[in-house]
Each structure stands twice: as C-alpha cells, then as structure tokens.
Scaffold this active site. Structure first.
Site, mmCIF file in Angstrom:
data_model
loop_
_atom_site.group_PDB
_atom_site.id
_atom_site.type_symbol
_atom_site.label_atom_id
_atom_site.label_comp_id
_atom_site.label_asym_id
_atom_site.label_seq_id
_atom_site.Cartn_x
_atom_site.Cartn_y
_atom_site.Cartn_z
ATOM 1 C CG ASP A 168 -4.687 -7.798 -1.922
ATOM 2 O OD1 ASP A 168 -4.395 -6.751 -1.320
ATOM 3 O OD2 ASP A 168 -4.119 -8.121 -3.004
ATOM 4 C CG ASP A 170 -10.628 -6.169 -9.466
ATOM 5 O OD1 ASP A 170 -10.526 -5.166 -8.736
ATOM 6 O OD2 ASP A 170 -10.426 -6.163 -10.694
ATOM 7 C CE LYS A 197 -1.531 3.138 0.068
ATOM 8 N NZ LYS A 197 -0.466 2.273 0.568
ATOM 9 C CB SER A 256 1.062 -0.957 6.271
ATOM 10 O OG SER A 256 1.757 -1.626 5.300
ATOM 11 N N GLY A 260 -1.453 -8.413 4.814
ATOM 12 C CA GLY A 260 -2.405 -8.634 5.898
ATOM 13 C C GLY A 260 -2.105 -7.957 7.224
ATOM 14 C CB SER A 261 0.411 -5.563 8.511
ATOM 15 O OG SER A 261 0.212 -4.341 7.876
ATOM 16 C CD1 TRP A 262 -2.640 -1.743 7.689
ATOM 17 C CD2 TRP A 262 -4.537 -0.771 7.017
ATOM 18 N NE1 TRP A 262 -2.362 -0.421 7.384
ATOM 19 C CE2 TRP A 262 -3.501 0.197 6.969
ATOM 20 C CE3 TRP A 262 -5.814 -0.392 6.624
ATOM 21 C CZ2 TRP A 262 -3.715 1.512 6.571
ATOM 22 C CZ3 TRP A 262 -6.034 0.927 6.212
ATOM 23 C CH2 TRP A 262 -4.994 1.866 6.191
ATOM 24 C CG ASP A 275 -2.596 0.393 3.140
ATOM 25 O OD1 ASP A 275 -2.341 1.572 2.845
ATOM 26 O OD2 ASP A 275 -1.734 -0.405 3.559
HETATM 27 N N1 SAM Z 1 -2.747 -2.955 4.074
HETATM 28 C C1 SAM Z 1 -1.880 -4.022 3.622
HETATM 29 C C2 SAM Z 1 -1.133 -4.552 4.807
HETATM 30 O O1 SAM Z 1 -1.141 -3.903 5.841
HETATM 31 O O2 SAM Z 1 -0.548 -5.632 4.715
HETATM 32 C C3 SAM Z 1 -0.942 -3.542 2.541
HETATM 33 C C4 SAM Z 1 -1.663 -3.244 1.247
HETATM 34 S S1 SAM Z 1 -0.582 -3.045 -0.132
HETATM 35 C C5 SAM Z 1 0.117 -1.480 0.187
HETATM 36 C C6 SAM Z 1 -1.677 -2.686 -1.460
HETATM 37 C C7 SAM Z 1 -2.495 -3.873 -1.918
HETATM 38 O O3 SAM Z 1 -3.499 -3.393 -2.815
HETATM 39 C C8 SAM Z 1 -1.719 -4.932 -2.704
HETATM 40 O O4 SAM Z 1 -1.684 -6.134 -1.983
HETATM 41 C C9 SAM Z 1 -2.527 -5.093 -4.009
HETATM 42 O O5 SAM Z 1 -2.662 -6.438 -4.428
HETATM 43 C C10 SAM Z 1 -3.871 -4.523 -3.591
HETATM 44 N N2 SAM Z 1 -4.731 -4.123 -4.723
HETATM 45 C C11 SAM Z 1 -4.430 -3.248 -5.732
HETATM 46 N N3 SAM Z 1 -5.464 -3.165 -6.596
HETATM 47 C C12 SAM Z 1 -6.449 -3.991 -6.109
HETATM 48 C C13 SAM Z 1 -7.754 -4.333 -6.572
HETATM 49 N N4 SAM Z 1 -8.260 -3.807 -7.686
HETATM 50 N N5 SAM Z 1 -8.490 -5.220 -5.845
HETATM 51 C C14 SAM Z 1 -7.967 -5.776 -4.715
HETATM 52 N N6 SAM Z 1 -6.739 -5.484 -4.242
HETATM 53 C C15 SAM Z 1 -5.981 -4.605 -4.924
#
Ligand code: SAM
Length: 291
Positions: free
Chosen positions: A80, A96, A161, A25, A55-57, A121
């Site tokens: 997250d 959250d 996203k 990502s 954590g890539s972003w 994201d």
């Molecule tokens: N941008 C990230 C990266 O580059 O590594 C990837 C993100 S991943 C696609 C989606 C993330 O959304 C997951 O790690 C998930 O735990 C988080 N997520 C989903 N619902 C959430 C919430 N209510 N609060 C915090 N994080 C949440």
C-alpha cells in the site's frame, strides 16, 4: 456522527471491531470466499494483497492461511502507499502498485516464484468529479491487473474491486481473455446502494509464450500489445453472483443495538492519515479558510 451511532447504523463496522478486524471490508473478502472458496485451497502458498491498508484483508488472509499451523512455506505480501501496522505472517511493503519496482520487490520476497492468489481492494482518493474518479479507478484496476499478470502462476486466482460504471463490460471482456472464469460478485457487506463489486477471476490462462513486463513509459495498450485481450468493440457481461448467506446482515439497514452496549474503540488507529496535517494546523490556529 459519533462512533457509537455508527456502531448502530452499520453492523459490519461494529462486528469488525468485535472480531478484531481493522476495517469492515474484511467481511467482503470473507463473504466472497464463502461462495468461491479460493482461500480454502490447502495448496495456497504465495499470496499478494494489493492496496492493503489498513489491513483487514491481510488479517483475513493471515487467519485463513495460518489457522492450522505456522507453516513456513506460506507467504503473504501486502502493498500500500500508506504504512501499515504489522500483522502476523504478513510482510508489508509501502509502495505504489503502479510502479515496476514494486513488482520486483514482491518477486524478490517470493524468491522469484509466482503467486497463487492476488487480490486488490484498491481505491484512489475521490475528487467528487465523477468522470475523473471513474477514470482513475479504472486505471488502478488496470495497474493491479498488469502487476498480477506479471506475477500470477498459470491457474491462479485474481480478485479485485471494481465499480460497475459505463465501461465495466470492457474490463470483463479483457479479463475473459486472460482467465477461464470471470464472475462479478457482490457481497452482502458491500452496500447495495454503491456501484462497488468484485471481479473473481479464476484459472489464469495467458497466451502461450506471452511474457508481459512492466515499464513506466509504456501505456496499457502497449503492455497488452502481444496479447489478444480484445478491442474497444468487445464488451461482455460477466455472470453476477450475490455472496453472503441470507442470515448475514444487510449493509444498507440500520440495526438496533442494545442501549447498554458500549461503543467499541477502533482495532487499529490510522498510522498517518491524510487528514493529520489538517488537524495539526487547525489545533494551532493556522488553518484558515479563504473567503
Ligand atoms: N483492503 C483494505 C482493508 O481491508 O483494510 C482496504 C483498502 S482501502 C479501501 C484502499 C487502499 O488503496 C488505500 O489504503 C490506498 O492507500 C490504496 N491505494 C490507492 N492507490 C494505490 C496505489 N497506487 N498503490 C498502492 N496502494 C494504493
């Protein structure tokens, strides 16, 4: 599928490992930035990465903001539900984004100053029931937006996203009331076959005097009741922008990787993945399937 065949099938997956990113990502944010340059602003000081794990972003943000110096006046906060392995210059919160307490924790870290840039994201766990998945995803976007309007400075940028489902034009309309420019952008690293896209919202411009506040007991409608973000009938089509140069890889293509190329290990193993418990049960023979 082994990791070596995935290395061939998905070049962004391999490139991420080569460049030390925890997930492919990273290239989505980099390609969005190639077009919009929101991370090249030298005045960018306070940045929030919502739904940030693994954590890539945050790695991209850290490299961009701190590439020239260890500036002490810049801060990145990553949030997250999952724990994140530390990243240089990033403060992570396991929290959250839908809970008001998270907003207060971020504001506290920023010394009550507002953020210049917020990105999200976020993706919920999918159930396979499309209507339900689409609904939960829209709710997550609205939660990210609610938190953002409480923390973003006037003129700031929000990148999130979205999935271009049935009601996405309602989301564009709502964003259009709050930001001067709203663009729907699709980086080349995001698969063409997926409905995934990103809204790039520039020039945060809330109505004068509007003071949004998060409350677990109020609905989205109640949250926006003093802000004219439009009605159900108001739908807009945001301009669409494809991002990433034509030389960059096509994420739907399979590339030839030299047979001699060894497969690369992941940059960061998952901290506490949801499948961990299932694996432990399986190893100890306690995972049984109901017949
Ligand atoms: N941008 C990230 C990266 O580059 O590594 C990837 C993100 S991943 C696609 C989606 C993330 O959304 C997951 O790690 C998930 O735990 C988080 N997520 C989903 N619902 C959430 C919430 N209510 N609060 C915090 N994080 C949440």
């Amino acid at each position: 599928m082994g990791k070596s065949s995935k290395d061939k099938r998905d070049l962004y997956y391999r490139k991420a490992k080569e460049q030390g990113y925890r997930a492919r990502s990273a290239f989505k944010l980099l390609q969005l930035n190639e077009e919009f340059h929101f991370l090249d602003d030298p005045n960018l000081k306070r940045v929030v990465d919502l739904c940030a794990a693994p954590g890539s972003w945050s790695q991209v943000l850290s490299r961009k903001l701190f590439e020239k110096s260890d500036a002490t006046d810049k801060q990145i906060v990553a949030v997250d539900l999952q724990a994140m392995v530390p990243i240089n210059h990033v403060t992570s919160l396991q929290a959250d984004i839908t809970h008001p307490r998270t907003l207060h924790q971020i504001l506290e870290l920023f010394g009550n100053h507002r953020a210049d840039f917020v990105c999200s994201d976020g993706a919920p766990d999918v159930t396979g029931l499309h209507d339900l998945d689409e609904y939960v995803q829209q709710q997550l976007i609205m939660s990210a937006l609610q938190l953002t309007v409480c923390i973003l400075k006037r003129g700031g940028t929000f990148v999130a996203k979205v999935f271009r489902g049935r009601d996405i034009d309602l989301v564009y309309a709502q964003l259009g009331y709050l930001f001067e420019h709203v663009t729907c952008a699709k980086p080349r690293s995001s698969r063409g076959s997926s409905l995934e896209a990103f809204v790039v919202c520039q020039g945060y411009n809330p109505p004068d005097g509007w003071q949004p506040s998060l409350d677990t007991n109020s609905s989205v409608v109640e949250f926006f009741q003093d802000c004219p973000v439009g009605s159900e009938d108001n739908r807009t089509i945001a301009p669409f922008m494809a991002c990433g140069s034509l030389e960059s890889f096509d994420s739907d293509a399979t590339y030839h990787v030299e047979p001699s190329a060894t497969s690369l290990d992941p940059v960061q193993l998952p901290t506490n993945p949801p499948y961990k418990q299932a694996l432990e049960l399986k190893r100890s023979g306690r995972l049984t399937r109901a017949v």
